[in-house]
Write an enzyme that holds these catalytic residues in place. Sequence first.
Site, PDB file in Angstrom:
ATOM      1  N   CYS A   1     -23.870   3.597 -10.525  1.00  0.00           N
ATOM      2  CA  CYS A   1     -23.009   4.758 -10.811  1.00  0.00           C
ATOM      3  C   CYS A   1     -23.847   5.894 -11.382  1.00  0.00           C
ATOM      4  CB  CYS A   1     -21.902   4.368 -11.794  1.00  0.00           C
ATOM      5  SG  CYS A   1     -20.810   5.743 -12.224  1.00  0.00           S
TER       6      CYS A   1
ATOM      7  N   CYS B   1     -12.361   1.813 -14.188  1.00  0.00           N
ATOM      8  CA  CYS B   1     -12.786   3.198 -13.975  1.00  0.00           C
ATOM      9  C   CYS B   1     -11.572   4.120 -14.040  1.00  0.00           C
ATOM     10  CB  CYS B   1     -13.484   3.305 -12.625  1.00  0.00           C
ATOM     11  SG  CYS B   1     -14.404   4.838 -12.377  1.00  0.00           S
TER      12      CYS B   1
ATOM     13  N   CYS C   1     -16.794   1.758 -19.117  1.00  0.00           N
ATOM     14  CA  CYS C   1     -18.039   1.687 -18.352  1.00  0.00           C
ATOM     15  C   CYS C   1     -18.835   0.414 -18.643  1.00  0.00           C
ATOM     16  CB  CYS C   1     -18.892   2.914 -18.645  1.00  0.00           C
ATOM     17  SG  CYS C   1     -18.160   4.459 -18.036  1.00  0.00           S
TER      18      CYS C   1
ATOM     19  N   CYS D   1     -17.900  -2.287 -16.324  1.00  0.00           N
ATOM     20  CA  CYS D   1     -17.959  -1.990 -14.891  1.00  0.00           C
ATOM     21  C   CYS D   1     -19.018  -2.847 -14.197  1.00  0.00           C
ATOM     22  CB  CYS D   1     -18.259  -0.520 -14.676  1.00  0.00           C
ATOM     23  SG  CYS D   1     -18.361  -0.068 -12.921  1.00  0.00           S
TER      24      CYS D   1
ATOM     25  N   GLU E   1       0.827  -1.207   0.000  1.00  0.00           N
ATOM     26  CA  GLU E   1       0.000   0.000   0.000  1.00  0.00           C
ATOM     27  C   GLU E   1       0.860   1.255   0.000  1.00  0.00           C
ATOM     28  OE1 GLU E   1      -3.120   0.165  -0.434  1.00  0.00           O
ATOM     29  OE2 GLU E   1      -3.633  -1.937  -0.234  1.00  0.00           O
TER      30      GLU E   1
END
Length: 477
Positions: free
Chosen positions: A229, A213, A220, A223, A95
Amino acid sequence: MSKRRLSAHCKLGMQQNIGKQQKSPKKYEDDVTLCKGVPSQHSLCHTFSDAAEIKDFRKRLLTWYNKCKRDLPWRKMATSEADADRRAYAVWVSEIMLQQTQVASVISYYNRWMQKWPTLQELAEASLEEVNELWAGLGYYSRGKRLQEGACKVTGVVDGNVIRVLCRARTIGADPTSTAVADRLWALAHTLVDPAHPGDFNQAVMELGATVCTPKTPLCIECPVKQHCRAYHRAEKDLKVSAERLLGKPASKYSQLTDVEECANTTGSCSLCLPPSEPWDPSLGVANFPRKTTKKKPRIEHTATCVLQRRCIGGEPEYLIVQRPSSGLLAGLWEFPSLLLEPGQEKQPKSVLADHLQTWVGSDMAVGHLQHVGEVLHIFSHIRQTYVIYFLNLNKDERNWDREVELPASRWVTKTEFESSAISTAMKKILKAYEAWSSKISSDKVVKRKRDLKSEERSSCKRQLSLDSFFATDPKN
């Protein structure tokens, strides 16, 4: 402060996921916390307020993630390592490395890091010098220092992929760095995160932002949560209205009515909507969200740098490198002797650098000894840095050739040692520029020697012809 809260929340979810046994799939479906305390000036369009929608969002996203997630080393560790502390450490390292750095650039550094320091305890025993050496080239060097100091949570940067996904899902178009937006993103994350699989959910949101995204050309159609969304719905509505206009059809009642998913605040005072100065642009579609903040222009700086060289007994060149301060830009890294030029010094970098080099050379040095190599441009996140490069060779017959460098933050290194030291990408560029210049100088000298040799040969031939002509016997005699 709100950024820290959102980052801490994501970090906490990751630790919960890999540090304890997960809940059963059935139980999580009933574990839904709605986003409460929505300020009166904000429309519900900017939040998740329906429990069924939240459950479906989680289910769709996690199903997609389990099917499409990339095969990454830290994910393997999270599923294969039995020790919960080591799993948490492995994901934590990833991370930190992934902050503002692409996955492709991180993988090799991550693998080397985990091979050298597989546990938090072993990292704690490492020196900052060792950490900087391994981190060299990855950028944003303070991240490595934070890891080495044992920071317990991510504190400075919210993942851009998470911001993008959440802003588009709830049509948040205001500045992502503002307090209002950061607070709302924290609330959305708290509402959406799957309590049974918090770590997987956080990874899934980041994966969605990184692969589907995306900032400029979002996919899209692929997705898994496009049904939820609101940016996608708004873009689809625009396409439908445009199609009706092209076909000459009168505007439908649907296109004339305010969408229930649009903000009901018509005063322009909503701190989460697109600002009135930057209204919805149909050509951008979902890419209207989030709007990019206006970045400050990077400040322009010039630094005079010297590749200071001497040849050791075996003939191999050695270079002097010095260590930067322990705080600030490129903290603790090594570099060629360099000096940031103050305003007005850009026109005389050679003389300024010559004075600066006396610290290591130990005697007055004629400016003429410095040879100009060229310039290298390196762009940091907030600085446009131009390095003006010079070369200085210390000969054996000079008093300072074998002078021991007394300053503790300086040392002579071979090229191999230089490359394995904790150096920045900019210094690698400078060495490469010097080597190209040096090679050209050597080639030019070879060409000149050949040209001079040919010229001497032609002159010799002319002299010989003149002598032959002088001693030749006249046939008439």
